[in-house]
Design an enzyme around this catalytic site. Structure first.
Site, mmCIF file in Angstrom:
data_model
loop_
_atom_site.group_PDB
_atom_site.id
_atom_site.type_symbol
_atom_site.label_atom_id
_atom_site.label_comp_id
_atom_site.label_asym_id
_atom_site.label_seq_id
_atom_site.Cartn_x
_atom_site.Cartn_y
_atom_site.Cartn_z
ATOM 1 N N LYS A 23 32.679 23.520 -15.697
ATOM 2 C CA LYS A 23 34.030 23.724 -16.231
ATOM 3 C C LYS A 23 34.210 23.022 -17.566
ATOM 4 C CE LYS A 23 37.547 21.171 -14.622
ATOM 5 N NZ LYS A 23 38.379 20.551 -15.683
ATOM 6 N N ASN A 24 33.835 21.745 -17.623
ATOM 7 C CA ASN A 24 34.111 20.949 -18.823
ATOM 8 C C ASN A 24 33.271 21.386 -20.021
ATOM 9 O OD1 ASN A 24 36.036 19.501 -17.434
ATOM 10 N ND2 ASN A 24 34.652 17.825 -16.909
ATOM 11 N N ASP A 118 45.803 16.901 -15.788
ATOM 12 C CA ASP A 118 45.878 15.900 -14.731
ATOM 13 C C ASP A 118 46.499 14.615 -15.257
ATOM 14 O OD1 ASP A 118 44.656 17.527 -12.861
ATOM 15 O OD2 ASP A 118 42.652 16.899 -13.447
ATOM 16 N N ARG A 123 46.380 9.168 -21.133
ATOM 17 C CA ARG A 123 45.167 9.825 -21.619
ATOM 18 C C ARG A 123 45.431 10.231 -23.064
ATOM 19 N NH1 ARG A 123 43.018 14.345 -17.662
ATOM 20 N NH2 ARG A 123 41.047 13.800 -18.603
ATOM 21 N N PRO A 124 45.412 9.267 -23.980
ATOM 22 C CA PRO A 124 45.836 9.531 -25.352
ATOM 23 C C PRO A 124 44.836 10.401 -26.115
ATOM 24 C CG PRO A 124 44.934 7.326 -25.188
ATOM 25 C CD PRO A 124 44.981 7.862 -23.791
ATOM 26 N N GLN A 127 41.934 9.141 -30.563
ATOM 27 C CA GLN A 127 40.630 9.237 -31.211
ATOM 28 C C GLN A 127 40.419 10.615 -31.846
ATOM 29 O OE1 GLN A 127 38.693 6.299 -31.483
ATOM 30 N NE2 GLN A 127 40.703 5.660 -30.716
ATOM 31 N N ASP A 306 34.951 11.439 -12.418
ATOM 32 C CA ASP A 306 35.279 12.614 -11.603
ATOM 33 C C ASP A 306 34.635 12.568 -10.219
ATOM 34 O OD1 ASP A 306 35.079 13.391 -14.611
ATOM 35 O OD2 ASP A 306 36.429 14.888 -13.748
#
EC number: 2.5.1.7
Length: 431
Positions: A23-24, A118, A123-124, A127, A306
């Protein structure tokens, strides 16, 4: 009516499972197709909700996606007519930020809703912003969306403050069409990063060092089409291996890249697993004399965050004390409250879960609060007496093409049912 998943306690697992595409990786690959005006053929793409989401965002701006079958698509970005991405779609789907990196060099401006997905606490995207600014991009932030502009992207030295696979992929895409050389320091080394870089190179890009902490990208004027197959999903593979420790039996996984699972396999060896490993397959069994272990997640090649939620359910089966410490997403413990409903003895202190294993679990109605939490609940249900009902299964469908099919294929008693929707709470003062 709402669809739910129901599971009974599992006997031994058995058989062979072919692992689907990652998926990722696939999310980044679909977005990377926007780097060229030529068609790109992607094979092994998982037929999951997250892929449908990113494709919907793409088709809304003019991306053409033709499915040859359920897992192969032809992506053509030559007819993109706008780079104003749907705010509602992008704000509910975190990976939409990949379109910034892939569209900026071609179209000079992108507008996108703030990333969702999620909820693991903060979860900035700082970067991403830092790296794109180094290439010459300008950001404007509004209440519900932000814009990114760059008349010309120019290569630069980029030093990430923290290791982030999402920002690494995004910057690789943007730098591929930038003028001059870009060097990314403290880059993520995940296989999914390497996968996106490999496809861009096949399209005519010039990327060196993917898979190491220093990636060098020589910008090119244009990229062309290609045919590319996504790597297998190491996270689904790792989770399925854990079923052997919960239920016993013997399980073979095909279409895997074993080295992508090194950290997971080493921890499972500590538990008491035994493996037969071939270049493209892993066969797992588990000894009776299993033991609890301590787990600490980290960026690749460390143990993936994960996998900590599935590992938690495995450790519930094992007598004695174990700990799971998440250094990547310290608040990623949404599954714990649901496991406690089933009788689990887990205490969360900061970023550490302390697990007292070997305590019998019982079936209960629980909620999948994110993709891997859903996996954790399936593994817990496999060892629980009675029937477990999992709700909010859309989260599971975000990451699994057919979770029910995969788990039932290996002998897990799992099925879906339609249930009446829960009644809404009425206002106490209404008539």
């Amino acid at each position: 009516m709402t669809r739910v998943i129901k599971i009974e306690k599992s006997k031994e697992v058995f058989g062979t499972v072919e692992i689907p595409g990652a998926k990722n990786s696939a999310l980044g690959l679909v977005a990377a197709c926007c780097l060229t005006t030529k068609p790109v053929v992607l094979t092994g793409i998982p037929n999951i909700l997250d892929i449908k989401n990113i494709c919907n965002i793409g088709t809304d701006i003019g991306l053409t996606i033709d499915y040859r079958d359920a897992n192969e698509m032809v992506v053509d970005s030559s007819k993109i007519h706008t780079t104003v991405l749907n705010h509602k779609l992008t704000s509910s789907f975190r990976a939409s930020y990949y379109f910034v990196g892939s569209l900026l060099a071609r179209f000079k401006k992108v507008e996108v809703g703030y990333p969702g997905g999620d909820d693991f606490g903060s979860r900035p995207i700082d970067q991403h912003i830092k790296g794109l600014k180094a290439l010459g991009a300008r950001f404007l932030f509004f209440n519900d969306y932000y814009t990114v502009e760059a008349e010309e992207l120019k290569g630069a030295d980029i030093f990430f403050d923290t290791i982030t696979s999402g920002a690494t992929i995004n910057l690789i895409m943007a730098a591929s069409l930038a003028k001059g050389k870009t060097t990314i320091h403290n880059a993520a080394t995940d296989p999914e990063v390497v996968d996106v870089a490999n496809m861009i190179n096949l399209m005519g890009g010039k990327i060196r060092g993917a898979g190491t902490s220093k990636i060098i990208i020589e910008g090119v004027e244009e990229l062309h089409g290609c045919q590319y197959q996504v790597i297998p999903d190491r996270l689904i593979a790792g989770s399925l291996l854990m079923t052997v420790g919960i239920a016993g039996g013997k399980l073979k996984l095909e279409n895997v890249i074993p080295e992508h699972l090194d950290s997971c396999l080493n921890k499972l060896l500590e538990v008491g697993f035994e493996f037969e490993i071939d270049p493209n397959s892993i066969t797992a069994t588990c000894r009776k004399d299993v033991k609890g272990i301590d787990i600490i997640t980290g960026m690749y090649p460390g143990l993936a965050t994960d996998l900590q939620q599935p590992f938690t359910s495995l450790l519930l089966k094992i007598q004695g004390k174990s700990t799971v410490t998440d250094t990547v997403y310290p608040k990623r413990f949404a599954h714990v409250s649901e496991l406690k409903k089933m009788g689990a003895n887990i205490k969360v202190v900061g970023n550490k879960a302390i697990i007292q294993g070997g305590i019998p679990l019982h079936g209960e109605t629980v909620y999948a609060k994110d993709v891997r939490a859903g996996t954790s609940l399936i593994l817990a249900a496999m060892q629980a007496e009675g029937v477990t009902t999992i709700k909010d299964i859309a989260h599971i469908e975000r990451g699994y093409e057919d979770a029910i099919g995969i788990f039932s294929q290996i002998g897990v008693p799992i099925w879906s049912e339609e249930e009446a929707n829960e009644p809404l709470l009425q206002n106490a003062y209404s008539n």
